[in-house]
Design an enzyme around this catalytic site. Structure first.
Site, PDB file in Angstrom:
ATOM      1  N   GLU A  94      -0.588  -8.261   5.283  1.00 51.55           N
ATOM      2  CA  GLU A  94      -0.237  -8.391   6.706  1.00 51.55           C
ATOM      3  C   GLU A  94      -1.464  -8.272   7.610  1.00 51.55           C
ATOM      4  O   GLU A  94      -1.352  -8.465   8.816  1.00 51.55           O
ATOM      5  CB  GLU A  94       0.819  -7.345   7.095  1.00 51.55           C
ATOM      6  CG  GLU A  94       0.320  -5.902   7.212  1.00 51.55           C
ATOM      7  CD  GLU A  94       0.120  -5.189   5.868  1.00 51.55           C
ATOM      8  OE1 GLU A  94       0.111  -5.859   4.815  1.00 51.55           O
ATOM      9  OE2 GLU A  94      -0.057  -3.965   5.897  1.00 51.55           O
ATOM     10  N   HIS A 114      -3.206  -5.199   1.721  1.00 51.14           N
ATOM     11  CA  HIS A 114      -2.449  -5.437   2.963  1.00 51.14           C
ATOM     12  C   HIS A 114      -2.399  -6.932   3.304  1.00 51.14           C
ATOM     13  O   HIS A 114      -3.212  -7.401   4.099  1.00 51.14           O
ATOM     14  CB  HIS A 114      -3.118  -4.697   4.124  1.00 51.14           C
ATOM     15  CG  HIS A 114      -2.988  -3.216   4.040  1.00 51.14           C
ATOM     16  ND1 HIS A 114      -1.913  -2.526   4.539  1.00 51.14           N
ATOM     17  CD2 HIS A 114      -3.799  -2.291   3.488  1.00 51.14           C
ATOM     18  CE1 HIS A 114      -2.064  -1.235   4.315  1.00 51.14           C
ATOM     19  NE2 HIS A 114      -3.200  -1.067   3.674  1.00 51.14           N
ATOM     20  N   CYS A 116       0.822  -1.215   0.000  1.00 50.47           N
ATOM     21  CA  CYS A 116       0.000   0.000   0.000  1.00 50.47           C
ATOM     22  C   CYS A 116       0.864   1.276   0.000  1.00 50.47           C
ATOM     23  O   CYS A 116       1.541   1.534  -0.982  1.00 50.47           O
ATOM     24  CB  CYS A 116      -0.997  -0.057   1.145  1.00 50.47           C
ATOM     25  SG  CYS A 116      -2.448   0.950   0.825  1.00 50.47           S
TER      26      CYS A 116
END
Ligand code: GLN
Length: 199
Positions: A170, A168, A83
């Site tokens: 993560e 994302h 991002c």
């Protein structure tokens, strides 16, 4: 590509670096927060997290990190940018990957969304992509390979050792992308070291 063992760095000037750390540690990676140029010494790989790209760029300039980051990318060691991390690599910022990002291309915070992605190399199961004020990759250079698309637009790409994602990875419990990322480097080394020890 050089293959060296060593910690995985996570740029920790601003943004969601802790979420990356949470995914990387259980995979066996030693994680080091990167705030100044010397923190890059001896790293095997580097993660650039999401957050706010303008603030992150200010931090990079303040800490004199632009040239060391460029050197790191040129060394062939893997870089994973998510991002805002992808935005700071583009042709209007550090210029470390040959693409252009349109910031907030899907709208603001209330237009954040999730979508199942088919991620090249991550197996058949879809990867849940979390998009938060996500950029769109509007120009890809000839050497940029698309790893995942959403609505026919690229959302994960790779140029040599640089991985850029508009979502994302993560922010889910699915560690496949991070696992692949560190396997490009650390696991091969660890395996080599283990083999030598056993011999
Ligand atoms: N919109 C942010 C920016 O332009 C990026 C958002 C994110 O990293 N989740 O920097």
């Amino acid at each position: 590509m050089s293959r060296r063992a060593g910690p995985v760095g996570v740029l920790a000037l601003q943004g969601g670096f802790e979420a990356h750390e949470r995914l990387l540690r259980p995979l066996g990676a030693e994680v080091r927060q990167v705030r100044m140029p010397s923190d890059l010494d001896g790293l095997a790989a580097l993660v650039l997290p999401g957050g706010e790209s303008t603030t992150m760029m200010l931090g990079i300039e303040r800490e004199g990190l632009a040239a060391p980051l460029a050197e790191f990318a040129a060394s062939g060691r893997p870089v994973l940018a998510t991002c805002a991390g992808a935005i700071i690599l583009d042709d209007e910022h550090l210029g470390l990957i040959d693409l252009h990002c349109e910031r907030n291309a899907y709208g603001g915070q209330i237009h954040s969304f999730e979508a199942d992605l088919k991620f090249d190399g991550a197996g058949d199961d879809p990867f849940r992509g979390v998009f938060i004020r996500a950029p769109r990759f509007t120009r890809l250079g000839d050497d940029v390979v698309v790893l995942a698309e959403h609505d026919s637009a690229p959302v994960a790409v790779r140029e040599r050792n640089i991985f850029a994602m508009s979502f994302h990875p993560e922010l889910t419990a699915d560690d496949r992308i991070h696992r692949r990322f560190i396997e490009m480097n650390l696991v091969n080394n660890v395996t080599d070291i283990d083999r030598k020890k056993a011999a």
